[in-house]
Design a protein around this motif. Structure first.
Motif, PDB file in Angstrom:
ATOM      1  N   GLU A  46      19.252 -42.615 -87.747  1.00  0.00           N
ATOM      2  CA  GLU A  46      18.714 -41.641 -88.697  1.00  0.00           C
ATOM      3  C   GLU A  46      17.883 -40.617 -87.944  1.00  0.00           C
ATOM      4  O   GLU A  46      16.985 -40.959 -87.170  1.00  0.00           O
ATOM      5  CB  GLU A  46      17.857 -42.327 -89.760  1.00  0.00           C
ATOM      6  N   PRO A  49      19.380 -33.067 -87.907  1.00  0.00           N
ATOM      7  CA  PRO A  49      20.451 -32.523 -87.056  1.00  0.00           C
ATOM      8  C   PRO A  49      19.908 -31.951 -85.759  1.00  0.00           C
ATOM      9  O   PRO A  49      18.778 -31.452 -85.691  1.00  0.00           O
ATOM     10  CB  PRO A  49      21.052 -31.409 -87.934  1.00  0.00           C
ATOM     11  N   GLN A  72      34.355 -38.249 -89.567  1.00  0.00           N
ATOM     12  CA  GLN A  72      33.405 -37.388 -90.269  1.00  0.00           C
ATOM     13  C   GLN A  72      33.474 -37.722 -91.759  1.00  0.00           C
ATOM     14  O   GLN A  72      34.485 -37.464 -92.417  1.00  0.00           O
ATOM     15  CB  GLN A  72      33.751 -35.921 -90.044  1.00  0.00           C
ATOM     16  N   ASP A 110      30.045 -40.545 -88.793  1.00  0.00           N
ATOM     17  CA  ASP A 110      29.115 -39.420 -88.861  1.00  0.00           C
ATOM     18  C   ASP A 110      28.765 -39.096 -90.308  1.00  0.00           C
ATOM     19  O   ASP A 110      29.650 -38.861 -91.132  1.00  0.00           O
ATOM     20  CB  ASP A 110      29.735 -38.206 -88.177  1.00  0.00           C
ATOM     21  N   GLU A 111      27.467 -39.099 -90.604  1.00  0.00           N
ATOM     22  CA  GLU A 111      26.937 -38.818 -91.944  1.00  0.00           C
ATOM     23  C   GLU A 111      27.596 -39.730 -92.980  1.00  0.00           C
ATOM     24  O   GLU A 111      28.214 -39.282 -93.940  1.00  0.00           O
ATOM     25  CB  GLU A 111      27.124 -37.344 -92.300  1.00  0.00           C
ATOM     26  N   ASN A 113      26.457 -41.381 -95.331  1.00  0.00           N
ATOM     27  CA  ASN A 113      25.998 -41.290 -96.717  1.00  0.00           C
ATOM     28  C   ASN A 113      26.600 -40.102 -97.469  1.00  0.00           C
ATOM     29  O   ASN A 113      26.259 -39.861 -98.618  1.00  0.00           O
ATOM     30  CB  ASN A 113      24.463 -41.216 -96.777  1.00  0.00           C
ATOM     31  N   ARG A 114      27.528 -39.378 -96.861  1.00  0.00           N
ATOM     32  CA  ARG A 114      28.197 -38.286 -97.568  1.00  0.00           C
ATOM     33  C   ARG A 114      29.493 -38.738 -98.239  1.00  0.00           C
ATOM     34  O   ARG A 114      30.098 -37.992 -98.997  1.00  0.00           O
ATOM     35  CB  ARG A 114      28.501 -37.126 -96.613  1.00  0.00           C
ATOM     36  N   THR A 150      25.601 -42.517 -88.573  1.00  0.00           N
ATOM     37  CA  THR A 150      24.466 -41.604 -88.645  1.00  0.00           C
ATOM     38  C   THR A 150      24.246 -41.186 -90.089  1.00  0.00           C
ATOM     39  O   THR A 150      25.182 -41.159 -90.895  1.00  0.00           O
ATOM     40  CB  THR A 150      24.693 -40.336 -87.794  1.00  0.00           C
ATOM     41  N   GLN A 151      23.002 -40.883 -90.405  1.00  0.00           N
ATOM     42  CA  GLN A 151      22.699 -40.283 -91.699  1.00  0.00           C
ATOM     43  C   GLN A 151      21.554 -39.304 -91.528  1.00  0.00           C
ATOM     44  O   GLN A 151      20.659 -39.496 -90.703  1.00  0.00           O
ATOM     45  CB  GLN A 151      22.391 -41.333 -92.759  1.00  0.00           C
ATOM     46  N   ASN A 152      21.612 -38.246 -92.303  1.00  0.00           N
ATOM     47  CA  ASN A 152      20.640 -37.168 -92.235  1.00  0.00           C
ATOM     48  C   ASN A 152      19.568 -37.406 -93.296  1.00  0.00           C
ATOM     49  O   ASN A 152      19.874 -37.454 -94.486  1.00  0.00           O
ATOM     50  CB  ASN A 152      21.368 -35.837 -92.476  1.00  0.00           C
ATOM     51  N   THR A 159      24.806 -36.706-101.785  1.00  0.00           N
ATOM     52  CA  THR A 159      25.028 -37.845-100.893  1.00  0.00           C
ATOM     53  C   THR A 159      25.098 -39.142-101.704  1.00  0.00           C
ATOM     54  O   THR A 159      24.707 -39.183-102.868  1.00  0.00           O
ATOM     55  CB  THR A 159      23.919 -37.966 -99.843  1.00  0.00           C
TER      56      THR A 159
END
Length: 326
Positions: A46, A49, A72, A110-111, A113-114, A150-152, A159
Motif C-alpha cells: 500500500e 502512486p 492490471q 496492480d491496484e 481493489n479496482r 498493490t492498492q492505492n 473501488t
C-alpha cells in the motif's frame, strides 16, 4: 551460525545488492518482500502512486530469475482474464485450455481493489490453494508462487475494498513511505538509468528452494512463541479476561482481532527476519519488528477508532507497549 543460514544470508545480501541498482532506499520494502519470500507468503503493498511499487516487484522477479506477469485490475476484468478459460476450436470440434497470467511464479496484481469481488476471489483462491480449476480439470500453479498486490490508499471512489476475510490471505501488508530528501535527489538524478539498470538473476532455483526451507534451521524458544501468541490474542476483545487492555481503552477500538492464522504468520515472519539479520535463532525484537506488517491488515477497527483518528498501526504500537518482553 548454521552453515545453511550463512549461505541463505549471502543469497539475501546478493538480492539486496542487485535490487538496490534500481530501487533507491526503501529498505523496509525490500526486506519485507524478501522476508515474505522466505516465509512462503503473499504481500499486499500500500502506497501512493510513484513510489516504485511496480518497479520493485518486477526487479524482485528479475533478481530471482522467476517468471513474471503483471495483471492490471480494472472494474471490467473477469475471473477468466486471471485464471484462464476454455477456447472452442471449430476445426477439431473440441475445447482447449488457455491458461491465464496467474500461471507464473511472481504475480503483480496492480491496484487489486479496482476489480470486483468476483475477480479478487479468483486470485485469492489461487493464493490459498495453489491451484486453479478450468472447466473440469484442476491445474497446479508453478512453484514458487508469489503474489504481490498493490492498492492505492488515496483514491477510493469506484473501488472494491478487499473483505477482511480475504485480507487474511496475505502474509503481510507493507506500507510504503516517501523517500528521504537525499534519496529523492538520487532518484531524480538517476532518471531512466535507474529504471533500466541491468540486474543479475543471483537467486537461482536451488537458492529459492533453500529460502523456503530456511525456517527449519531457525529456532524459536517456547517462551517467545508464548510471547507472540500473547500479542495476537491481545487483539481479541472477547479474550481480555483480565480487563487490562480494556482499562487502557484500547479494545473499544477493535471490532475483531487477528485469528490463529495471524499467530502462524507472525511466527514465520519472525523466523524470516532472523534469517535476514544473519541469525539462526529468534529474538523478541524479530517478533516486535514483524508485528505491524503481520497484524495491520488483520484488525477490524471500530467506529471509535476512526472517530479518534487512530490507525491499526497506532493500536498495535500501544499493545506492544503493554505486553512485557519475555
Amino acid at each position: 551460525m548454521n552453515t545453511e543460514v550463512e549461505r541463505i544470508l549471502e543469497g539475501v545480501g546478493n538480492c539486496r545488492k542487485e535490487i538496490s541498482k534500481r530501487i533507491v532506499g526503501q529498505k523496509a520494502l525490500i526486506d519485507g518482500m524478501l522476508a515474505a519470500l522466505i516465509a512462503g507468503g503473499h504481500v499486499l503493498l500500500e502506497g501512493v502512486p510513484g513510489l516504485a511499487k511496480t518497479l520493485a516487484v518486477k526487479t524482485l522477479a528479475d533478481v530471482t530469475g522467476l517468471s513474471f506477469k503483471r495483471i492490471q485490475f480494472t472494474p471490467d476484468l473477469l475471473p477468466a482474464d486471471v485464471t484462464g478459460t476454455l477456447i472452442y476450436e471449430p476445426q477439431k470440434g473440441t475445447f482447449s485450455v488457455r491458461k491465464g497470467p496467474v500461471f507464473s511464479n511472481v504475480i503483480l496484481a496492480d491496484e487489486i481493489n479496482r476489480a470486483p469481488a468476483k475477480v479478487q476471489s479468483a486470485l485469492l483462491e489461487a493464493m490459498a490453494e495453489n491451484q486453479v480449476s478450468i472447466g473440469d480439470t484442476t491445474y497446479r500453479l508453478p512453484e514458487p508462487f508469489f503474489v504481490l498486490a498493490t492498492q492505492n490508499p488515496v483514491e477510493q471512489e469506484g473501488t472494491y475494498p478487499l473483505p477482511e476475510a480475504q485480507l487474511d490471505r496475505f502474509l503481510v501488508k507493507l506500507k510504503i513511505d516517501y523517500p528521504s530528501k537525499e534519496e529523492e535527489v538520487r532518484i531524480v538524478l538517476g532518471g531512466d538509468s535507474l529504471v533500466n539498470a541491468a540486474v543479475s538473476p543471483v537467486a537461482g532455483e536451488n537458492l529459492l528452494r533453500d529460502f523456503r526451507n530456511a525456517l527449519d534451521y531457525v529456532t524459536c524458544e517456547e517462551k517467545l512463541v508464548d510471547y507472540l501468541v500473547s500479542i495476537v490474542t491481545a487483539t481479541r476483545p472477547a479474550e481480555d479476561s483480565s480487563g487490562r487492555y480494556s482499562r487502557e481503552g484500547l479494545l473499544r477500538y477493535i471490532s475483531w482481532g487477528a485469528s490463529p492464522r495471524g499467530s502462524i504468520a507472525l511466527y514465520r515472519c519472525a523466523k524470516a527476519r532472523a534469517v535476514i539479520e544473519g541469525r539462526d535463532y529468534v529474538l523478541p525484537e524479530d517478533i516486535r519488528d514483524s508485528c505491524h506488517d503481520v497484524l495491520r491488515h488483520r484488525l477490524v477497527l471500530s467506529y471509535e477508532a476512526g472517530a479518534d483518528g487512530l490507525t491499526a498501526d497506532d493500536i498495535i504500537t500501544r499493545l506492544l507497549s503493554l505486553i512485557p518482553l519475555p
